[in-house]
Each structure stands twice: as C-alpha cells, then as structure tokens.
Design a protein around this motif. Structure first.
Motif, PDB file in Angstrom:
ATOM      1  N   UNK A 196      57.517  41.110  24.207  1.00 30.55           N
ATOM      2  CA  UNK A 196      58.218  40.381  25.268  1.00 30.55           C
ATOM      3  C   UNK A 196      57.496  40.452  26.611  1.00 30.55           C
ATOM      4  N   UNK A 197      57.320  41.646  27.147  1.00 32.71           N
ATOM      5  CA  UNK A 197      56.866  41.803  28.535  1.00 32.71           C
ATOM      6  C   UNK A 197      55.388  41.454  28.698  1.00 32.71           C
ATOM      7  N   UNK A 198      54.514  42.089  27.940  1.00 33.85           N
ATOM      8  CA  UNK A 198      53.079  41.892  28.120  1.00 33.85           C
ATOM      9  C   UNK A 198      52.606  40.484  27.753  1.00 33.85           C
ATOM     10  N   UNK A 199      53.131  39.848  26.683  1.00 37.80           N
ATOM     11  CA  UNK A 199      52.696  38.472  26.407  1.00 37.80           C
ATOM     12  C   UNK A 199      53.023  37.511  27.547  1.00 37.80           C
ATOM     13  N   UNK A 200      54.181  37.669  28.184  1.00 36.32           N
ATOM     14  CA  UNK A 200      54.530  36.797  29.305  1.00 36.32           C
ATOM     15  C   UNK A 200      53.587  37.030  30.482  1.00 36.32           C
ATOM     16  N   UNK A 201      53.259  38.283  30.725  1.00 34.91           N
ATOM     17  CA  UNK A 201      52.320  38.598  31.801  1.00 34.91           C
ATOM     18  C   UNK A 201      50.960  37.965  31.505  1.00 34.91           C
ATOM     19  N   UNK A 202      50.517  38.087  30.261  1.00 33.21           N
ATOM     20  CA  UNK A 202      49.223  37.526  29.886  1.00 33.21           C
ATOM     21  C   UNK A 202      49.196  36.006  30.051  1.00 33.21           C
ATOM     22  N   UNK A 203      50.240  35.326  29.589  1.00 32.32           N
ATOM     23  CA  UNK A 203      50.267  33.862  29.682  1.00 32.32           C
ATOM     24  C   UNK A 203      50.269  33.403  31.138  1.00 32.32           C
ATOM     25  N   UNK A 204      50.982  34.093  31.996  1.00 32.59           N
ATOM     26  CA  UNK A 204      50.971  33.734  33.420  1.00 32.59           C
ATOM     27  C   UNK A 204      49.607  34.015  34.041  1.00 32.59           C
ATOM     28  N   UNK A 205      48.965  35.117  33.627  1.00 30.14           N
ATOM     29  CA  UNK A 205      47.627  35.419  34.124  1.00 30.14           C
ATOM     30  C   UNK A 205      46.628  34.367  33.650  1.00 30.14           C
ATOM     31  N   UNK A 206      46.781  33.896  32.415  1.00 27.51           N
ATOM     32  CA  UNK A 206      45.899  32.854  31.891  1.00 27.51           C
ATOM     33  C   UNK A 206      46.063  31.559  32.663  1.00 27.51           C
ATOM     34  N   UNK A 207      47.314  31.260  33.033  1.00 24.91           N
ATOM     35  CA  UNK A 207      47.561  30.043  33.815  1.00 24.91           C
ATOM     36  C   UNK A 207      46.946  30.154  35.215  1.00 24.91           C
ATOM     37  N   UNK A 208      47.058  31.322  35.832  1.00 30.67           N
ATOM     38  CA  UNK A 208      46.485  31.514  37.163  1.00 30.67           C
ATOM     39  C   UNK A 208      44.956  31.466  37.119  1.00 30.67           C
ATOM     40  N   UNK A 209      44.376  32.090  36.083  1.00 32.26           N
ATOM     41  CA  UNK A 209      42.916  32.135  35.976  1.00 32.26           C
ATOM     42  C   UNK A 209      42.335  30.877  35.347  1.00 32.26           C
ATOM     43  N   UNK A 210      43.223  30.005  34.832  1.00 27.79           N
ATOM     44  CA  UNK A 210      42.798  28.803  34.117  1.00 27.79           C
ATOM     45  C   UNK A 210      41.894  29.162  32.942  1.00 27.79           C
ATOM     46  N   UNK A 211      42.228  30.286  32.263  1.00 29.96           N
ATOM     47  CA  UNK A 211      41.446  30.721  31.112  1.00 29.96           C
ATOM     48  C   UNK A 211      42.284  31.679  30.279  1.00 29.96           C
ATOM     49  N   UNK A 212      42.259  31.469  28.979  1.00 27.69           N
ATOM     50  CA  UNK A 212      42.979  32.377  28.083  1.00 27.69           C
ATOM     51  C   UNK A 212      42.172  33.636  27.780  1.00 27.69           C
ATOM     52  N   UNK A 213      40.930  33.661  28.218  1.00 32.56           N
ATOM     53  CA  UNK A 213      40.097  34.846  28.024  1.00 32.56           C
ATOM     54  C   UNK A 213      40.060  35.625  29.339  1.00 32.56           C
ATOM     55  N   UNK A 214      40.858  36.661  29.424  1.00 28.34           N
ATOM     56  CA  UNK A 214      40.886  37.509  30.612  1.00 28.34           C
ATOM     57  C   UNK A 214      41.276  38.922  30.206  1.00 28.34           C
ATOM     58  N   UNK A 215      41.112  39.855  31.106  1.00 23.70           N
ATOM     59  CA  UNK A 215      41.313  41.261  30.782  1.00 23.70           C
ATOM     60  C   UNK A 215      42.758  41.581  30.422  1.00 23.70           C
ATOM     61  N   UNK A 216      43.704  40.784  30.913  1.00 24.99           N
ATOM     62  CA  UNK A 216      45.121  41.041  30.646  1.00 24.99           C
ATOM     63  C   UNK A 216      45.433  40.850  29.160  1.00 24.99           C
ATOM     64  N   UNK A 217      44.605  40.101  28.452  1.00 26.41           N
ATOM     65  CA  UNK A 217      44.789  39.911  27.016  1.00 26.41           C
ATOM     66  C   UNK A 217      44.801  41.254  26.274  1.00 26.41           C
ATOM     67  N   UNK A 218      44.126  42.252  26.841  1.00 30.81           N
ATOM     68  CA  UNK A 218      44.087  43.574  26.202  1.00 30.81           C
ATOM     69  C   UNK A 218      45.474  44.203  26.114  1.00 30.81           C
ATOM     70  N   UNK A 219      46.350  43.855  27.052  1.00 29.90           N
ATOM     71  CA  UNK A 219      47.671  44.494  27.091  1.00 29.90           C
ATOM     72  C   UNK A 219      48.511  44.175  25.856  1.00 29.90           C
TER      73      UNK A 219
END
Length: 259
Positions: A196-219
C-alpha cells in the motif's frame, strides 16, 4: 602390534565406533563464545538504533491521532528527522560491522547466508533515504522498527541461559512483547508498506521524475522481498512454537492430519 595400537587409537577417537570424530571441546567453546559475543554486540547496538529511531518521530499525540495509514504523506508529517543523518550513519555502520562479524565467524548464527543476504538488501534500501533525505527519512524509520523485535528475540534467547529471581515473570513479559511485535511489525506493517504505502510513494515519485526508473523503486521491490523473508521465518517460528507446545509425538500427528 603397532598396527593394532593404531587401530585402537582410531576407534577410541570415534563416537560409538561409527567413524565420526568427536567434536573438539575447544572448537565448540569458540563457537559458543562467538555466538555470545554476537548477541552482546546486538544487545548493545540494536537498542541504541531503536532509541535513535524513536527520537526522529513526532511526540505530539494529536499528529499521531490524525495519521492516515494508507498515505505516505501522512507518515512523512510524523517523521521529524532531527537526527536522521546520525540514524542513517549508525544503521549503515551497524550493518557493515555485522556483515564483517558474520563473514569472520559464520557459525555465530544458524543461517549466515540468509542473514548476509538480508543485510545486503537493507544496504540497498538505505540508498533511498541517503539520496533523498528530505522526503524519505520516514521509510528508514518505518523499516527499522523491526529492530525492536530483533532485540526482543535476542533477549528472549539470552534469558534461557541465565537464572535470577523473577525470571519467569520477566521471560513472560519479553515473550509476549516478542510475539506481539513479530506479528505487528513483520506480518502486518511490512506487508502494508510493501503493498500500500511504498507503491503509492513510488508511483508519485515516477510521475514527478517523469520516469519509472528511479531510486524509490527499491522501496516497494525490496520490501516485498523482506516481507517474504519474514513470512519464511514466521513458518519456522510457528513450527518451533507448535513443537514446544504439542511435543514431538503430537506434532507428528498434527502434520499427518493437517499438513
């Protein structure tokens, strides 16, 4: 004859004549001392990490009452992070020292390979708050709550080898807290973070970075792995608990009829 004496010495150096050499007492003691030293190291380091974790969270009860567990932004508001850099450095230092200890004396734990793999995953996870300290300190704090349960695990094991007045009560309290935190953190909090928590954070980070490949994916990715590992350890804990409660014979009947 000389040959007969050699045969006699060989037989006397085996257990029951089965051809297996008796374990050397010195080697056994070295393993015991290594295990005791490893437990002592953890009983000093882990409570300190737990304290460092606690002081980084808000103490205002009103903020905790307003927590929305599904929203990572709500967790972020609770993470004050006044000593986050120290906490992150202490966590990395502890993991590094423990890896060195396990590499030098792997017999101090039952499954050194599993523990080393776990530590490797944790080190990768630490990259997230290291690279994004202003937004993801909360993830470090949530994941490291598990060390409270690890502290109770070691304390529970140490209590088995010492005697003192009131031991039964202390052991009952420690065991109760151990099982409560095992369920609450390993079997409830971690799956919740992973799904629940980390996937939502990752998806929002991907939207901000305009990339699904980012360090938050590790979470979310590594939290899923750690959740699976917690599940595997939980199976072992349940088997040990059931065997102790039911006894070997009853446990065998239970497996035969229900497993």
């Amino acid at each position: 004859t000389a040959r007969g004496r050699r045969c006699t010495r060989q037989l006397s150096g085996t257990q029951g004549g089965a051809g297996r050499p008796r374990p050397r007492q010195g080697a056994m003691m070295s393993v015991e001392r290594a295990t005791a030293l490893h437990d002592l190291f953890n009983m000093v380091a882990l409570p300190l990490l737990c304290v460092l974790n606690a002081v980084n969270w808000a103490s205002d009860i009103a903020l905790w009452a307003a927590l929305e567990p599904t929203r990572y932004a709500s967790w972020r508001t609770l993470w004050i992070g006044g000593h986050q850099s120290l906490f992150l450095a202490a966590t990395g230092g502890y993991i590094g020292l423990d890896i060195a200890f396990l590499a030098a004396v792997p017999t101090c734990v039952k499954s050194p390979t599993t523990v080393l793999a776990h530590h490797a995953v944790v080190l990768v996870c630490l990259l997230v708050p290291f690279l994004r300290p202003t937004t993801h300190g909360y993830a470090l704090g949530l994941c490291m709550t598990i060390e409270a349960n690890t502290t109770l695990l070691i304390a529970r094991r140490l209590l088995m080898s010492i005697e003192f007045p009131g031991k039964a009560l202390v052991r009952a309290v420690v065991s109760t807290l151990f099982y409560a935190t095992w369920i609450g953190i390993r079997l409830v909090l971690y799956p919740w973070l992973a799904v629940v928590v980390f996937p939502r954070d990752y998806l929002d980070a991907a939207a901000r970075d305009d990339s699904y490949v980012n360090v938050v994916l590790a979470m979310p990715t590594l939290c899923v792995l750690l959740t699976g590992l917690n599940g595997w350890w939980s199976v072992g804990l349940w088997r040990s608990f059931a065997k102790r409660m039911l006894g070997p014979a009853e446990m065998g009947n239970f497996k035969q009829h229900f497993l």
